[in-house]
Design a protein around this motif. Structure first.
Motif, PDB file in Angstrom:
ATOM      1  N   PRO A 176      34.357 -56.611-108.373  1.00 29.75           N
ATOM      2  CA  PRO A 176      35.636 -56.920-107.840  1.00 29.75           C
ATOM      3  C   PRO A 176      35.840 -56.123-106.490  1.00 29.75           C
ATOM      4  O   PRO A 176      36.509 -56.771-105.630  1.00 29.75           O
ATOM      5  N   HIS A 177      35.320 -54.957-106.221  1.00 31.85           N
ATOM      6  CA  HIS A 177      35.223 -54.137-104.856  1.00 31.85           C
ATOM      7  C   HIS A 177      34.717 -55.081-103.699  1.00 31.85           C
ATOM      8  O   HIS A 177      35.290 -55.247-102.570  1.00 31.85           O
ATOM      9  N   LEU A 178      33.532 -55.451-104.006  1.00 33.89           N
ATOM     10  CA  LEU A 178      32.855 -56.478-102.761  1.00 33.89           C
ATOM     11  C   LEU A 178      33.549 -57.420-102.673  1.00 33.89           C
ATOM     12  O   LEU A 178      33.609 -58.000-101.527  1.00 33.89           O
ATOM     13  N   ILE A 179      34.017 -58.234-103.693  1.00 36.45           N
ATOM     14  CA  ILE A 179      34.912 -59.265-103.415  1.00 36.45           C
ATOM     15  C   ILE A 179      36.341 -59.037-102.398  1.00 36.45           C
ATOM     16  O   ILE A 179      36.447 -59.600-101.585  1.00 36.45           O
ATOM     17  N   GLN A 180      36.910 -57.831-103.106  1.00 38.08           N
ATOM     18  CA  GLN A 180      38.214 -57.550-102.425  1.00 38.08           C
ATOM     19  C   GLN A 180      37.743 -57.039-100.975  1.00 38.08           C
ATOM     20  O   GLN A 180      38.381 -57.514 -99.777  1.00 38.08           O
ATOM     21  N   GLU A 181      36.782 -56.207-100.753  1.00 35.78           N
ATOM     22  CA  GLU A 181      36.379 -55.805 -99.553  1.00 35.78           C
ATOM     23  C   GLU A 181      35.902 -56.960 -98.526  1.00 35.78           C
ATOM     24  O   GLU A 181      36.365 -57.041 -97.226  1.00 35.78           O
ATOM     25  N   ASN A 182      35.229 -58.122 -98.990  1.00 42.91           N
ATOM     26  CA  ASN A 182      34.784 -58.856 -97.990  1.00 42.91           C
ATOM     27  C   ASN A 182      35.711 -60.106 -97.974  1.00 42.91           C
ATOM     28  O   ASN A 182      35.694 -60.709 -96.994  1.00 42.91           O
ATOM     29  N   VAL A 183      36.121 -60.756 -99.147  1.00 43.47           N
ATOM     30  CA  VAL A 183      36.905 -61.832 -98.861  1.00 43.47           C
ATOM     31  C   VAL A 183      38.520 -61.751 -98.776  1.00 43.47           C
ATOM     32  O   VAL A 183      39.027 -62.563 -97.785  1.00 43.47           O
ATOM     33  N   ALA A 184      39.126 -60.742 -99.336  1.00 45.11           N
ATOM     34  CA  ALA A 184      40.665 -60.540 -99.195  1.00 45.11           C
ATOM     35  C   ALA A 184      40.853 -60.295 -97.678  1.00 45.11           C
ATOM     36  O   ALA A 184      41.915 -61.059 -97.413  1.00 45.11           O
ATOM     37  N   PRO A 185      40.126 -59.691 -96.679  1.00 47.67           N
ATOM     38  CA  PRO A 185      40.859 -59.684 -95.496  1.00 47.67           C
ATOM     39  C   PRO A 185      41.067 -60.945 -94.601  1.00 47.67           C
ATOM     40  O   PRO A 185      41.716 -61.108 -93.833  1.00 47.67           O
ATOM     41  N   LEU A 186      40.029 -62.037 -95.082  1.00 49.86           N
ATOM     42  CA  LEU A 186      40.224 -63.260 -94.631  1.00 49.86           C
ATOM     43  C   LEU A 186      41.624 -63.674 -94.471  1.00 49.86           C
ATOM     44  O   LEU A 186      42.172 -64.568 -93.677  1.00 49.86           O
ATOM     45  N   PHE A 187      42.216 -63.534 -95.894  1.00 49.12           N
ATOM     46  CA  PHE A 187      43.667 -64.178 -95.910  1.00 49.12           C
ATOM     47  C   PHE A 187      44.688 -63.421 -95.178  1.00 49.12           C
ATOM     48  O   PHE A 187      45.905 -63.777 -95.377  1.00 49.12           O
ATOM     49  N   LYS A 188      44.384 -62.478 -94.662  1.00 47.52           N
ATOM     50  CA  LYS A 188      45.605 -61.789 -93.792  1.00 47.52           C
ATOM     51  C   LYS A 188      46.146 -62.269 -92.678  1.00 47.52           C
ATOM     52  O   LYS A 188      47.493 -62.247 -92.404  1.00 47.52           O
ATOM     53  N   LYS A 189      45.349 -63.077 -92.033  1.00 40.94           N
ATOM     54  CA  LYS A 189      45.959 -63.807 -90.614  1.00 40.94           C
ATOM     55  C   LYS A 189      46.576 -64.973 -91.032  1.00 40.94           C
ATOM     56  O   LYS A 189      45.732 -65.749 -91.950  1.00 40.94           O
ATOM     57  N   PRO A 190      47.373 -65.619 -90.258  1.00 39.61           N
ATOM     58  CA  PRO A 190      47.939 -66.918 -90.571  1.00 39.61           C
ATOM     59  C   PRO A 190      47.137 -67.800 -89.972  1.00 39.61           C
ATOM     60  O   PRO A 190      46.371 -67.423 -89.143  1.00 39.61           O
ATOM     61  N   GLY A 191      46.969 -69.057 -90.587  1.00 38.91           N
ATOM     62  CA  GLY A 191      46.093 -70.147 -90.139  1.00 38.91           C
ATOM     63  C   GLY A 191      44.461 -69.753 -90.412  1.00 38.91           C
ATOM     64  O   GLY A 191      43.767 -70.200 -89.864  1.00 38.91           O
ATOM     65  N   HIS A 192      44.468 -68.808 -91.514  1.00 37.87           N
ATOM     66  CA  HIS A 192      43.051 -68.579 -91.852  1.00 37.87           C
ATOM     67  C   HIS A 192      42.219 -69.782 -92.419  1.00 37.87           C
ATOM     68  O   HIS A 192      42.812 -70.387 -92.973  1.00 37.87           O
ATOM     69  N   PRO A 193      40.914 -69.521 -92.298  1.00 34.59           N
ATOM     70  CA  PRO A 193      40.061 -70.214 -93.057  1.00 34.59           C
ATOM     71  C   PRO A 193      40.015 -70.399 -94.436  1.00 34.59           C
ATOM     72  O   PRO A 193      40.726 -69.297 -95.213  1.00 34.59           O
ATOM     73  N   ILE A 194      39.577 -71.338 -95.124  1.00 32.66           N
ATOM     74  CA  ILE A 194      39.148 -71.404 -96.647  1.00 32.66           C
ATOM     75  C   ILE A 194      38.023 -70.562 -96.828  1.00 32.66           C
ATOM     76  O   ILE A 194      37.089 -70.349 -95.887  1.00 32.66           O
TER      77      ILE A 194
END
Ligand code: ASP
Ligand code: MG
Length: 425
Positions: free
Chosen positions: A165-183
């Motif tokens: 869960p930590h690896l997923i949170q560290e690597n994937v979650a930041p992607l969703f912080k910016k508006p207009g972010h990718p899938i």
């Protein structure tokens, strides 16, 4: 946030891949994670490659070529530009795989299996990544092996829940912080061992991958996109006009899968249940339809009768030789034999002098079990029987199942009826 899982059938050809892109376009403002399986029957094809490679029958390259031609033919329909970077990426993956099978193998079949069969998902996500980009759907491809850590139980990797869960949170979650972010796009079914070797999570493991991601990212919903309208009350292979179940609880879904419904694995349900994440099953053919929603509790849980059929079963009756009663020590002994040979008992019943079980007609395990049992018991058996389980049964559903059938064994609880049946002669 939603986690989408697309299975092999949803990307079996170029038209299907385009359809997936069209579905994603319906969710422009959503935080999406997309988990993808290998295309069509690729996993089965790769299993042939592994067997040939491991048992040196000289056919490995041939099997690999079938897979290669399939992927390139599919790519050619998606990428008209001859110099499209997708081709280079695919060539590299196939070169790596060809290289791998040109080297001598080790002595662990399961390890070799994972190193080779994992290419199915690496190839599908490679094509999907390039195609979505081409279609204007911005996406980032994550290597699932950097997100999901397992032990080194190859082919059935157990997830390391402390790290994953930590690896997923560290690597994937930041992607969703910016508006207009990718899938976020990633492979289903794959993980990596503590030593960094590729592992797989067991056949049909992509659903589980999606559930792990949903859990780690606190998704609101996980969606499995399928070629059926949702969870059906019977397998259309054995039953005309199955009905779609609109809503069902996790508990009931687990019960159904226990009796043999293959639609969702309890392993997939657990992480979702722990975080109260709803699971939806939706049709990629008819994305406007609601599908089935599975979640923690429904006051009015589905009471639609559900049918689970197991065909090619065997009914074995185990009788004590001296007309004494079947007692606890006999049962302990009998269960020990079934457990030792890994033959799962689907239904059982005992009387004073016999104990009967319904099991898969397994050509390897049955003779071994029978041989062992014969040492102490007399055996009677019926082949070619079916086991039908009906949840929420009523007389009408029973009658429907029993048309032209004979009942050999039957058991009822308040909600579940099981019958071992056979065609009437
Ligand atoms: N591709 C793997 C399989 O066919 C995993 C999956 O599709 O769920 O078993
Ligand atoms: Mg599946």
């Amino acid at each position: 946030m939603r986690v989408f899982k697309f299975g092999g059938a949803s990307v079996k050809n170029a038209a299907a891949v385009k359809n997936v892109a069209a579905i994603l376009k319906r969710y422009p403002d959503e935080d999406l994670v997309m988990v993808l399986s290998a295309m069509g029957k690729t996993t089965n094809g790769l299993e042939k490659v592994v067997k040939s490679y491991f048992f040196n029958d000289g056919q490995a390259e041939l099997h690999l070529n079938v897979i290669k031609e399939y992927h390139f033919a599919l790519a050619e329909e998606l990428f008209t530009e001859k110099k499209h970077p997708a081709y280079q990426a695919l060539k590299e993956l196939f070169a790596n795989l060809a290289n791998y099978i040109s080297e001598p193998h080790g002595d662990d079949f399961d390890l070799e299996y994972d190193q080779i069969v994992s290419y199915g998902e690496l190839l599908s996500t490679c094509i999907m990544h390039h195609y979505l980009t081409e279609a204007g759907i911005s996406n980032r491809l994550f290597d699932a092996r950097h997100l999901i850590k397992t032990d080194n139980n190859f082919r059935e990797g157990s997830v390391d829940w402390n790290i994953t869960p930590h690896l997923i949170q560290e690597n994937v979650a930041p992607l969703f912080k910016k508006p207009g972010h990718p899938i976020a796009l990633t492979q289903g079914f794959l993980g990596s061992s503590p030593e960094g070797l590729t592992t797989t999570l067991g056949r049909e493991g992509s659903d589980f991958t999606a559930a792990i991601l949903a859990y780690a990212l606190d998704a609101t919903e996980m969606v499995i996109w399928k070629d059926v309208p949702g969870l059906l009350n019977a397998d259309p292979k054995y039953f005309d006009d199955p009905i779609k179940i609109d809503t069902i609880s996790f508990r009931e879904a687990i019960e159904l899968s226990y009796y043999g419904a293959t639609i969702i694995h309890p392993k997939t349900i657990k992480p979702l249940q722990n975080k109260h994440i709803a699971l939806r099953i939706k049709s990629f053919i008819d994305p406007d339809a609601d599908g089935t929603i599975i979640r923690e509790d429904f006051a009015d849980d589905s009471l639609i009768p559900s049918f689970i059929f197991k065909v090619d079963q065997m009914l074995i009756s185990i009788l004590v030789k001296d007309f004494s009663f079947i007692a606890e020590h006999n049962l302990e002994h009998i269960f020990g034999i079934f457990a030792r040979f890994g033959l799962r008992i689907h239904m059982m019943q005992n009387s004073a002098i016999s104990f009967s079980v319904c099991v898969d007609n397994d050509p390897i395990k049955i003779p071994k079990v029978m041989e062992e049992l014969k040492k102490d018991y007399r055996l009677r058996y019926n082949e070619g029987v079916e086991l039908v389980t009906i949840r929420h049964y009523d007389q009408e559903t029973i009658n429907r199942v029993l048309v032209a059938k004979k009942v050999f064994m039957e058991q009822r609880s308040r909600v579940t009826l099981q019958m071992v049946i056979k065609d009437k002669e």
